[in-house]
Motif scaffolding. Structure first.
Motif, PDB file in Angstrom:
ATOM      1  N   TYR A   1     -32.850  55.360  59.644  1.00  0.00           N
ATOM      2  CA  TYR A   1     -33.483  55.494  58.578  1.00  0.00           C
ATOM      3  C   TYR A   1     -34.394  56.955  58.517  1.00  0.00           C
ATOM      4  CZ  TYR A   1     -37.288  54.134  55.190  1.00  0.00           C
ATOM      5  OH  TYR A   1     -38.080  54.150  54.391  1.00  0.00           O
ATOM      6  N   GLU A   2     -34.146  57.468  57.403  1.00  0.00           N
ATOM      7  CA  GLU A   2     -34.886  58.987  57.060  1.00  0.00           C
ATOM      8  C   GLU A   2     -35.097  59.133  55.701  1.00  0.00           C
ATOM      9  OE1 GLU A   2     -33.695  63.482  57.652  1.00  0.00           O
ATOM     10  OE2 GLU A   2     -32.801  62.175  59.174  1.00  0.00           O
TER      11      GLU A   2
ATOM     12  N   ALA B   1     -37.417  54.098  63.779  1.00  0.00           N
ATOM     13  CA  ALA B   1     -36.649  53.440  64.684  1.00  0.00           C
ATOM     14  C   ALA B   1     -37.279  53.002  65.917  1.00  0.00           C
ATOM     15  CB  ALA B   1     -35.246  54.397  65.102  1.00  0.00           C
ATOM     16  N   GLU B   2     -38.103  53.952  66.279  1.00  0.00           N
ATOM     17  CA  GLU B   2     -38.990  53.589  67.639  1.00  0.00           C
ATOM     18  C   GLU B   2     -39.824  52.588  67.403  1.00  0.00           C
ATOM     19  OE1 GLU B   2     -39.022  58.069  69.683  1.00  0.00           O
ATOM     20  OE2 GLU B   2     -40.712  57.563  68.172  1.00  0.00           O
ATOM     21  N   SER B   3     -40.211  52.214  65.951  1.00  0.00           N
ATOM     22  CA  SER B   3     -41.298  51.311  65.681  1.00  0.00           C
ATOM     23  C   SER B   3     -40.565  49.863  65.219  1.00  0.00           C
ATOM     24  CB  SER B   3     -42.048  51.949  64.716  1.00  0.00           C
ATOM     25  OG  SER B   3     -43.252  50.958  64.288  1.00  0.00           O
TER      26      SER B   3
ATOM     27  N   GLY C   1     -38.912  60.601  59.700  1.00  0.00           N
ATOM     28  CA  GLY C   1     -38.128  61.618  60.249  1.00  0.00           C
ATOM     29  C   GLY C   1     -37.335  61.399  61.403  1.00  0.00           C
ATOM     30  N   PRO C   2     -36.323  62.069  61.866  1.00  0.00           N
ATOM     31  CA  PRO C   2     -35.501  61.593  62.786  1.00  0.00           C
ATOM     32  C   PRO C   2     -36.091  61.920  64.291  1.00  0.00           C
ATOM     33  CG  PRO C   2     -34.756  63.856  61.849  1.00  0.00           C
ATOM     34  CD  PRO C   2     -36.062  63.202  61.059  1.00  0.00           C
TER      35      PRO C   2
ATOM     36  N   ALA D   1     -36.965  51.336  48.959  1.00  0.00           N
ATOM     37  CA  ALA D   1     -35.902  50.292  48.738  1.00  0.00           C
ATOM     38  C   ALA D   1     -34.747  50.459  49.844  1.00  0.00           C
ATOM     39  CB  ALA D   1     -35.399  50.657  47.343  1.00  0.00           C
ATOM     40  N   LEU D   2     -34.657  51.826  50.521  1.00  0.00           N
ATOM     41  CA  LEU D   2     -33.736  52.050  51.336  1.00  0.00           C
ATOM     42  C   LEU D   2     -34.107  51.296  52.758  1.00  0.00           C
ATOM     43  CD1 LEU D   2     -31.296  53.543  52.436  1.00  0.00           C
ATOM     44  CD2 LEU D   2     -32.918  55.702  52.947  1.00  0.00           C
TER      45      LEU D   2
END
Length: 329
Positions: free
Chosen positions: A252-253, A244-246, A230-231, A174-175
């Motif tokens: 987002y974590e 984020a890389e994807s 993860g970060p 949901a996030l």
């Protein structure tokens, strides 16, 4: 020059301070003086419970007193929490809680049988685990960006799954919706095995999963991981990008974690000793190796830092739950 009267007064004040601190310090040094019970809301054999038993076994050796793990699963953990609240408040009765109990349920229930702030003092986190974005082996989605783009193009038509309302996988998904401005369907499965089979056979477009839950199907080639929540990249999958890389949102974590908590108001010296001893156990090399089999990692932090983490996650999930209109009442 200090007068004799002032010298006497200073000495008396120092003695009084030592007298006040002395008993508590002595109690901390002697702790535990009897068997320690740790109540867990997880059933026997579950990953978090298995880790707790490993830690309890090592604490028993360190303390020279029995450390008993008592399973009280069911009712969203409320059975275990009720048992804990009725127990001794001297540190000999502790409880294992996860992030759902402390940061999600307060926003999912209008009325809880406990107060996450007033009833618990989280002493030390036992482990942290990050999740993976999983899709079927034959899925057209190669990146998180692909999922987001398709969700924007077809509002409400993509789906993801979890095993209940309010667990980390549900709220983490949901996030992602909240951070990308998308709407997808949440499908609930009775068991995690059914959930990830649903991903593998295409019933679900995607789902978050841990190494413990989704890992077996990933290893068998029925599910593929396209990102980690993860970060930074996961040590077991150095070639796998972060969300984020994807092509997903930055920052987002999603994590799952459990902690050992004591009753609120436990003398700081005793709480400090419990924390120090747990951290010493978690630092043992063989424990880290056993953690790796579950996909877990330790993250030693001060109690103040941990309290800040809990407060921050609570604020994030409050917004996510409100947006998703999720409720367990």
């Amino acid at each position: 020059m200090t007068s004799p009267r002032r010298t006497f007064a200073l000495a008396a004040a120092a003695f009084a301070a030592l007298a006040a601190v002395g008993p508590t310090t002595a109690l901390a040094q002697e702790f535990p003086t009897k068997a320690v019970r740790i109540v867990t809301p997880f059933p026997a054999g579950a990953g978090p419970e298995a880790v707790l038993r490993i830690v309890a076994e090592k604490l028993q050796k360190k303390w020279g007193k029995p450390v008993i793990v008592e399973n009280k699963p069911g009712a969203n953990g409320f059975i275990a929490i009720d048992s804990f609240k009725r127990a001794a408040a001297d540190g000999h009765d502790l409880i294992q809680l996860d992030n759902v109990h402390l940061v999600a349920y307060p926003h999912l229930f209008k009325k809880l049988p406990y107060d996450p702030v007033k009833d618990f003092d989280p002493i030390a986190p036992l482990f942290r685990t990050y999740f993976f974005v999983g899709v079927g082996a034959g899925s057209k989605y190669k990146t998180v960006g692909d999922i987001v783009a398709d969700a924007k193009a077809r509002p409400g038509q993509l789906n993801y799954g979890s095993w209940s309302v309010g667990n980390p996988v549900h709220l983490g998904s949901a996030l992602l919706e909240a951070m990308t401005g998308t709407e997808m369907q949440h499908v609930i499965y009775k068991e995690t095995s059914m959930l990830y089979t649903g991903v593998a056979n295409g019933e679900l477009n995607w789902s978050l999963g841990s190494l413990a839950t989704a890992g077996p199907l990933q290893k068998s080639g029925k599910i593929k991981f396209i990102a980690v929540t993860g970060p930074k990249r996961h040590p077991a999958f150095p070639d796998l990008p972060t969300v984020a890389e994807s092509g997903g949102p930055a920052g987002y974590e999603v994590t799952g974690w459990t902690t050992i908590a004591a009753p609120k108001g436990l003398p700081p010296a005793i709480a400090d000793k419990i924390q120090k001893d747990i951290e010493a156990v978690l630092a043992e090399p063989d424990l880290k190796e056993r953690y790796a089999t579950f996909g877990y990692e330790t993250f030693p932090v001060t109690r103040a830092q941990f309290a800040q983490t809990i407060a921050q996650q609570s604020a994030v999930y409050a917004d996510v739950i409100k947006r998703a209109k999720a409720s367990l009442d």
